[in-house]
Every structure is written in structure tokens, then in C-alpha cells.
Scaffold this active site. Sequence first.
Site, PDB file in Angstrom:
ATOM      1  N   CYS A 164      -5.906  -0.032   7.080  1.00 16.22           N
ATOM      2  CA  CYS A 164      -5.711   0.535   5.736  1.00 16.22           C
ATOM      3  C   CYS A 164      -6.838   1.537   5.429  1.00 16.22           C
ATOM      4  O   CYS A 164      -8.015   1.196   5.465  1.00 16.22           O
ATOM      5  CB  CYS A 164      -5.697  -0.581   4.695  1.00 16.22           C
ATOM      6  SG  CYS A 164      -5.466   0.033   3.006  1.00 16.22           S
ATOM      7  N   HIS A 189      -1.962  -4.485   4.947  1.00 13.91           N
ATOM      8  CA  HIS A 189      -1.661  -3.950   6.275  1.00 13.91           C
ATOM      9  C   HIS A 189      -2.926  -3.608   7.047  1.00 13.91           C
ATOM     10  O   HIS A 189      -3.980  -3.350   6.452  1.00 13.91           O
ATOM     11  CB  HIS A 189      -0.743  -2.723   6.175  1.00 13.91           C
ATOM     12  CG  HIS A 189      -1.422  -1.494   5.660  1.00 13.91           C
ATOM     13  ND1 HIS A 189      -1.813  -0.455   6.478  1.00 13.91           N
ATOM     14  CD2 HIS A 189      -1.775  -1.133   4.409  1.00 13.91           C
ATOM     15  CE1 HIS A 189      -2.371   0.490   5.748  1.00 13.91           C
ATOM     16  NE2 HIS A 189      -2.364   0.109   4.487  1.00 13.91           N
ATOM     17  N   CYS A 214       0.850  -1.196   0.000  1.00 13.65           N
ATOM     18  CA  CYS A 214       0.000   0.000   0.000  1.00 13.65           C
ATOM     19  C   CYS A 214       0.889   1.252   0.000  1.00 13.65           C
ATOM     20  O   CYS A 214       2.023   1.231   0.480  1.00 13.65           O
ATOM     21  CB  CYS A 214      -0.895  -0.014   1.240  1.00 13.65           C
ATOM     22  SG  CYS A 214      -2.075   1.374   1.292  1.00 13.65           S
ATOM     23  N   ARG A 274       2.872   4.544   6.560  1.00 15.06           N
ATOM     24  CA  ARG A 274       3.264   3.839   7.797  1.00 15.06           C
ATOM     25  C   ARG A 274       3.796   2.437   7.550  1.00 15.06           C
ATOM     26  O   ARG A 274       4.276   1.791   8.484  1.00 15.06           O
ATOM     27  CB  ARG A 274       2.049   3.745   8.729  1.00 15.06           C
ATOM     28  CG  ARG A 274       1.472   5.086   9.114  1.00 15.06           C
ATOM     29  CD  ARG A 274       0.118   4.935   9.771  1.00 15.06           C
ATOM     30  NE  ARG A 274      -0.869   4.388   8.837  1.00 15.06           N
ATOM     31  CZ  ARG A 274      -2.130   4.124   9.149  1.00 15.06           C
ATOM     32  NH1 ARG A 274      -2.557   4.335  10.372  1.00 15.06           N
ATOM     33  NH2 ARG A 274      -2.954   3.634   8.244  1.00 15.06           N
TER      34      ARG A 274
HETATM   35 ZN   LIG Z   1      -3.419   0.914   2.978  1.00 14.31          ZN
END
Ligand SMILES: [Zn+2]
Length: 214
Positions: free
Chosen positions: A106, A103, A42, A46
Site C-alpha cells: 500500500c 492490501h 484502498c 490494483r
Molecule cells: Zn493502499
Amino acid sequence: MPEFKALLDGYRRFRLGDYRDQRERYDRLAQGQDPKVMVIACSDSRVDPTRVFDAGPGEMFVLRNIANLVPPFSAISGQSSVAAAVEYAVSGLEVHHIVVFGHGRCGGIAAALAGDFDNPVAGKHVHAWMEFIAPARDSVKAACALSPDIDAQRTLEQASVRLSIDNLRTYPFVAAAEKAGKLKLHGTIFDIAEGALKILDPKTGQFQALPLDL
Ligand SMILES: [Zn+2]
């Protein structure tokens, strides 16, 4: 707005630190790249896969987009950065592994569930992109309507990784390389709050936490 200056300061630290310390490695990489792993992650700031997997320059061929999605294969060329990157990784670099790196928390998945980007003006590109997981989103919503205890966000994060892997197999060069035993596909999910990596077990279809002890 000091953010760009922070980037330049970071460059100076890199140039005088890591770049100098690993000069041999960078000289070698100047001759070409030969990564054995492609990661589809993504764009979320982070979850940097090179940081989480502790990988150095040249080790990973990384594609990032909103919610680490792989659309199904289309014979129409030139319209998908995903298709171009996967094609180059598999047919050009001949990577041995493709890792879909989902993750927790999201924003793309949350927006798909909430319909945040359904506004046809302000969010039309994100909305259209997230429509790739509409079937998974709709089945998760239907399951949640029957069982309110289901964690819709977590369930859809996992379902979207499974869907991306299924979609990867619609790319003829991926299917051929996997069938020939030259390529393996992996599903993973990392949660920044827990610091935990979960791996998709292809036999059960479930995600299992990776133990930290070797
Ligand atoms: Zn994401």
C-alpha cells in the site's frame, strides 16, 4: 492522452455486453439496493474489492480512500465521508457485515512510514489523513528499531486494519448493531503479488491465509 477514450470504449463494451446480458438484474437494481456487505478498501487501482470477491452489481456497498482508513468517531457531523458512508450502511441499509479490505504494498502505508507526504505544501492532505495511523506507525517504527528483521510495511498494513476495526467500534451505531448481533466486523488483507487473501482471526489478532479449497 488516450486514457479517457479507453473509458468510453469500456463503456460501450459494458453497455453491449454485461448490461445487456444481465438486463434483468439491472432492472431489479433500478428499484433499489439491498447489499448485505460494506467493504472499506484502498483507492489503489490494483485492488478492486468487487473483482477480488467476484461480486456483482448491488452486492457490496463500497467505500474507498487512501489506505482504507476509518478515523475514530467524531460527534462533529458533515466532515467525514467515512462517517457518512458507515452511518448509511449500518443505519440505512442495515448491512450484516463490514469488511476492512487492506492490501499489500500500500502506497499510503509506505508514505506514512517514509514520511513522504510530510511536505506541508505538496502533501498536506495526504499527510493529515495518514496521521490517523500515527500511533500505530510510531509503535511499528519503535519495534523495528529494536528488531530490524521486522517487515515494517507488512506490520503496519496489518496494524492499520486492526486500528480501523477498533475505530469502527467507536461509532455508536456500529457498536449497537454489533452488540445486538446484527453486524459483524472483519479484517482482511489482499496481496496482489501473491493473489492471497488473509483474514484477521479475532481471537488471536493474527492474519491467516484463506485456503483455496472449500
Ligand atoms: Zn493502499
